[in-house]
Design an enzyme around this catalytic site. Structure first.
Site, PDB file in Angstrom:
ATOM      1  CB  THR A 163       2.689   5.934 -13.120  1.00  0.00           C
ATOM      2  OG1 THR A 163       2.468   6.611 -11.885  1.00  0.00           O
ATOM      3  CG2 THR A 163       4.046   6.323 -13.675  1.00  0.00           C
ATOM      4  NE  ARG A 164      -3.398  11.257 -11.296  1.00  0.00           N
ATOM      5  CZ  ARG A 164      -4.552  10.663 -10.975  1.00  0.00           C
ATOM      6  NH1 ARG A 164      -5.109   9.829 -11.811  1.00  0.00           N
ATOM      7  NH2 ARG A 164      -5.126  10.909  -9.822  1.00  0.00           N
ATOM      8  CG  HIS A 168       1.735   4.798  -3.647  1.00  0.00           C
ATOM      9  ND1 HIS A 168       1.503   3.578  -4.235  1.00  0.00           N
ATOM     10  CD2 HIS A 168       0.618   5.542  -3.855  1.00  0.00           C
ATOM     11  CE1 HIS A 168       0.289   3.574  -4.759  1.00  0.00           C
ATOM     12  NE2 HIS A 168      -0.250   4.768  -4.566  1.00  0.00           N
ATOM     13  CG  HIS A 171       2.290   3.596  -7.795  1.00  0.00           C
ATOM     14  ND1 HIS A 171       2.397   4.784  -7.126  1.00  0.00           N
ATOM     15  CD2 HIS A 171       1.051   3.568  -8.341  1.00  0.00           C
ATOM     16  CE1 HIS A 171       1.258   5.460  -7.266  1.00  0.00           C
ATOM     17  NE2 HIS A 171       0.428   4.748  -7.998  1.00  0.00           N
ATOM     18  N   GLY A 256      -4.721  -1.108 -12.837  1.00  0.00           N
ATOM     19  CA  GLY A 256      -4.998  -1.239 -11.411  1.00  0.00           C
ATOM     20  C   GLY A 256      -6.406  -0.781 -11.082  1.00  0.00           C
ATOM     21  NE  ARG A 257     -10.391   0.131  -4.987  1.00  0.00           N
ATOM     22  CZ  ARG A 257     -10.729   1.380  -4.723  1.00  0.00           C
ATOM     23  NH1 ARG A 257      -9.922   2.372  -5.037  1.00  0.00           N
ATOM     24  NH2 ARG A 257     -11.878   1.648  -4.136  1.00  0.00           N
ATOM     25  CG  HIS A 259      -5.827   2.760 -15.509  1.00  0.00           C
ATOM     26  ND1 HIS A 259      -4.603   2.138 -15.513  1.00  0.00           N
ATOM     27  CD2 HIS A 259      -5.779   3.681 -16.499  1.00  0.00           C
ATOM     28  CE1 HIS A 259      -3.847   2.663 -16.466  1.00  0.00           C
ATOM     29  NE2 HIS A 259      -4.544   3.609 -17.085  1.00  0.00           N
ATOM     30  CB  ALA A 260      -7.015   7.022 -16.173  1.00  0.00           C
TER      31      ALA A 260
END
Ligand SMILES: [Zn+2]
Length: 350
Positions: A163-164, A168, A171, A256-257, A259-260
């Site tokens: 995570t960055r 929420h 997450h 996830g959807r 990502h990054a």
């Protein structure tokens, strides 16, 4: 003598990454990349030796350093000689071509591309030797220390969550999903530089600590940090993130959807598809689609669990939205973020 060697000043990102090279966090990459390595990674998603790797690890300069192959130079940060670089190659890179290959765009509106350009086209490749390790924060552990932590806990199956962001509800759902699948979850926030409109690192860490304290079985969650900058390279960075977490001892990695991703630069599922084009990486990829609040399902749901007929009613969960509400002095609804975290998050919006 270190004091008599030529000295080159480096930035914060490079300070972090030279230690990642030294600790094995970037295994099998051992040094700042040579031209052959950088181009092979950018174009083929592999090191010249054949291992999958997707993000160039570069030591860039805006002016051509006056050193050549076989020189040893001291790398200086904060006025101190923090490491030695045994120069293998001094070269110049076409940064636009590199940006196209790695980020899929040349646009300076992309924060990772802008950062790549700002560092300059002159590059030194070679192995590094740490002279003075950075003082480490509480959450910073080497790959070896994190693997030892898992062994002590008896965790054999570990899901890593990159995570960055502060957490929420979506997450949190991903972390709970990891807890269903594995012995433990490694929550591994990025401690390095992020774009200006992301939360500051200390807010992210405090928000996760509060989530762990109050709402998760904390004996099954490991909260450590990864001290490297975000690149926002979408699918290429998803692969990089997975490989690094394998080095930290994770057996599974959540993607996830988008990502990054950043803005509209990447197809939201490109970060899932990229893994299909690669050989097994030694870490299992757990792909998860869009997660949202659905009032008809009565809580958190996903594209795989909520029927299509509910589409219109779904409430998307985004930190951009949470931040916008906080900046307006409003309280984001509990469907987006836990009310208990709001006092922490408020300190993270200017
Ligand atoms: Zn639904």
């Amino acid at each position: 003598m270190v004091e008599t060697l030529p000295a080159l000043a480096i930035g914060e990102d490079e300070r972090l990454d030279l230690e990642n090279l030294a600790t094995g966090a970037f295994h099998p990459v051992r040094g700042f990349m040579t031209r052959e390595e950088a181009l092979s990674v950018a174009q083929e998603m592999r090191l010249p030796t054949g291992e999958v790797w997707t993000i160039p690890i570069l030591l860039q300069f805006r002016e051509r350093p006056k050193v050549g192959p076989k020189d040893t130079v001291a790398l200086v940060h904060g006025g101190e000689r923090v490491a030695l670089l045994h120069v293998a190659e001094a070269y110049e890179l076409d940064l636009r071509a590199l940006a196209r290959a790695v980020f899929g765009t040349e646009s300076e509106a992309h924060p990772g591309v802008a950062r790549l350009y700002a560092k300059g086209p002159y590059v030194l490749g070679g192995r590094v030797e740490v002279l003075k390790p950075r003082p480490r924060g509480l959450l910073e552990k080497t790959p070896e220390e994190v693997r030892a932590f898992f062994r002590e806990r008896g965790w054999r199956k570990v899901v890593a969550f990159q995570t960055r962001n502060a957490p929420h509800r979506a997450h949190e759902y991903l972390i709970r999903l990891g807890l269903e699948l594995a012995d433990g979850v490694l929550v591994h926030p990025i401690l390095g530089a992020k774009k200006a409109d992301d939360f500051p690192t200390e807010v992210i860490v405090r928000a996760y600590q509060a989530l762990l304290e109050g709402f998760l079985p904390k004996e099954r969650v490991a909260l450590f940090g990864l001290a490297t900058p975000m690149r926002y390279a979408g699918p290429k960075e998803a692969v990089f993130h997975a490989l690094v977490r394998k080095n930290f001892g994770a057996t599974h990695f959540l993607v996830g959807r988008d990502h990054a991703g950043v803005g509209d630069f990447y197809d939201p599922y490109a970060a899932h598809r990229i893994f299909d084009a690669l050989p097994p990486l030694g870490i299992e990829i757990v792909k998860v689609g869009a997660i949202f609040h659905c009032p008809l399902c009565g809580g958190i749901a996903s594209e795989r669990t909520c029927p299509e007929g509910h589409r219109e009613k779904r409430l998307s969960i985004s930190m951009t939205r949470v931040r916008a509400l906080l900046r307006e002095g409003k309280a984001p609804p509990p469907e987006l973020v836990r009310p208990e975290l709001l006092p922490i998050l408020r300190q993270g919006v200017a």
